[in-house]
Structures are given as structure tokens and as C-alpha cells.
Motif scaffolding. Sequence first.
Motif, PDB file in Angstrom:
ATOM      1  N   UNK A 140       4.844  11.938  -3.018  1.00 27.12           N
ATOM      2  CA  UNK A 140       6.016  12.756  -3.357  1.00 27.12           C
ATOM      3  C   UNK A 140       5.667  13.893  -4.323  1.00 27.12           C
ATOM      4  N   UNK A 141       4.826  13.609  -5.306  1.00 26.82           N
ATOM      5  CA  UNK A 141       4.410  14.661  -6.240  1.00 26.82           C
ATOM      6  C   UNK A 141       3.604  15.741  -5.510  1.00 26.82           C
ATOM      7  N   UNK A 142       2.682  15.317  -4.656  1.00 29.45           N
ATOM      8  CA  UNK A 142       1.880  16.296  -3.911  1.00 29.45           C
ATOM      9  C   UNK A 142       2.746  17.127  -2.965  1.00 29.45           C
ATOM     10  N   UNK A 143       3.703  16.489  -2.326  1.00 25.90           N
ATOM     11  CA  UNK A 143       4.564  17.209  -1.395  1.00 25.90           C
ATOM     12  C   UNK A 143       5.417  18.202  -2.156  1.00 25.90           C
ATOM     13  N   UNK A 186       0.840  -1.194   0.000  1.00 28.14           N
ATOM     14  CA  UNK A 186       0.000   0.000   0.000  1.00 28.14           C
ATOM     15  C   UNK A 186       0.880   1.251   0.000  1.00 28.14           C
ATOM     16  N   UNK A 187       1.908   1.254   0.827  1.00 27.50           N
ATOM     17  CA  UNK A 187       2.831   2.393   0.884  1.00 27.50           C
ATOM     18  C   UNK A 187       3.547   2.570  -0.449  1.00 27.50           C
ATOM     19  N   UNK A 188       4.024   1.485  -1.022  1.00 22.35           N
ATOM     20  CA  UNK A 188       4.726   1.562  -2.302  1.00 22.35           C
ATOM     21  C   UNK A 188       3.816   2.096  -3.408  1.00 22.35           C
ATOM     22  N   UNK A 189       2.555   1.762  -3.347  1.00 26.50           N
ATOM     23  CA  UNK A 189       1.598   2.259  -4.341  1.00 26.50           C
ATOM     24  C   UNK A 189       1.311   3.745  -4.159  1.00 26.50           C
ATOM     25  N   UNK A 190       1.314   4.211  -2.931  1.00 30.33           N
ATOM     26  CA  UNK A 190       0.986   5.604  -2.620  1.00 30.33           C
ATOM     27  C   UNK A 190       2.179   6.538  -2.729  1.00 30.33           C
ATOM     28  N   UNK A 191       3.385   6.004  -2.662  1.00 31.82           N
ATOM     29  CA  UNK A 191       4.599   6.822  -2.595  1.00 31.82           C
ATOM     30  C   UNK A 191       4.732   7.826  -3.735  1.00 31.82           C
ATOM     31  N   UNK A 192       4.549   7.459  -5.007  1.00 27.35           N
ATOM     32  CA  UNK A 192       4.698   8.447  -6.076  1.00 27.35           C
ATOM     33  C   UNK A 192       3.716   9.619  -5.962  1.00 27.35           C
ATOM     34  N   UNK A 193       2.481   9.330  -5.602  1.00 24.37           N
ATOM     35  CA  UNK A 193       1.476  10.379  -5.450  1.00 24.37           C
ATOM     36  C   UNK A 193       1.864  11.319  -4.303  1.00 24.37           C
TER      37      UNK A 193
END
Length: 180
Positions: A177-180, A168-175
Motif C-alpha cells: 500500500x505504501x509503495x502503491x 504472507x499477504x497480511x505481512x506484505x500488505x502495508x509495504x
Amino acid sequence: FLKVLGANNAIGISGSIALVTAFIIFRPKAVYAVKDCTRLTDNVGVTGILPQVLAALGSVFTAAGVGDVIASGVSAVIPAGNLLFAATAVYCISMALFTMIMGNGFAAFSVITVGIGIPFLIAQGADPVVVGALGLTAGYCGTLMTPMAANFNILPAALLETKNKYIVILSQLPVALVML
């Protein structure tokens, strides 16, 4: 309907109404409610109380003056009244990092806002509503990237019985980082 009972009681009443409604619609045997609640509680484990514990920890950190310590550290890097963009970047990154440590955006919000948001942004003229929105958004980016937010990241993997508990974390990580 009953404001005198408060929000916590409203959650219990709402849950009871939902359970009765589900029984009326689906007509299951009464034993299924107990069996499935027990099964879900067993799957969730102690993670179910994690949000309350982390919110309390945030209050303890704020009362202990952790925000003041963070403010003194940040003031060494960014002098007061200097570079609003740099202060915003430090605020958002600190919110994400502290949320990753705490596991909860609400717990980190009070500490980082007291330590960085108020003295370095709001005191310099930034809109408090915008500061709050940026802080919570950055905090939730941190939530998406940490196993400490077990109720959001580890619990779904356990309930879905995935092979990798960090999927779940690996799936959410790109989103995140882009939002941050």
C-alpha cells in the motif's frame, strides 16, 4: 553458451548442472533427489504451473480487446490530453487491481498498458520506460496483496506450514500500500 538451444532449455541445463554440483558437494544418496522433488511437488501442487497459465490468460485478454474496453471506460473519466497525474494514478491503481484479479503482474501489464498506459500516458508525451516501470511496480504491489498470486503468497505459507494461509499477504500488505 549455447544460444541456439533457447531460454527454456537453458533452465533445464542449469538445473541439471546445479543438481550434479549439489551431489558433488553434499554427497547424498541418489534416492533423496527423487524423494525431495516428489515432496516439494506434492506441497506445491497445481500452483507450480500458475505463472504460465496466468501469462497465457493475459495474452488471451489482450487479443480479445479487453484493453480497448478498459480504454473506453477510462476515457469517460479522464478525457484524452487531460491531467497527466490523474491518468498516471488511474494507470497505477488499475494495474494493481487488475493484477489482484489476474494474480500476475505480467498478465495484467499488457492489458492495462494497451488500455490506459499507451493512449493516456505515452500518447500524451510520457516516457515509455517510466510508464513501464511504474506499471510493473504497481502490478507487483497488486501481486503482494492477492491470494490469486498463489505462487508468491499461498505457496510460501503452504511450504512453511503456517496456521493462517494468508499470513504472507497480511505481512506484505502495508509495504504494498505504501509503495502503491
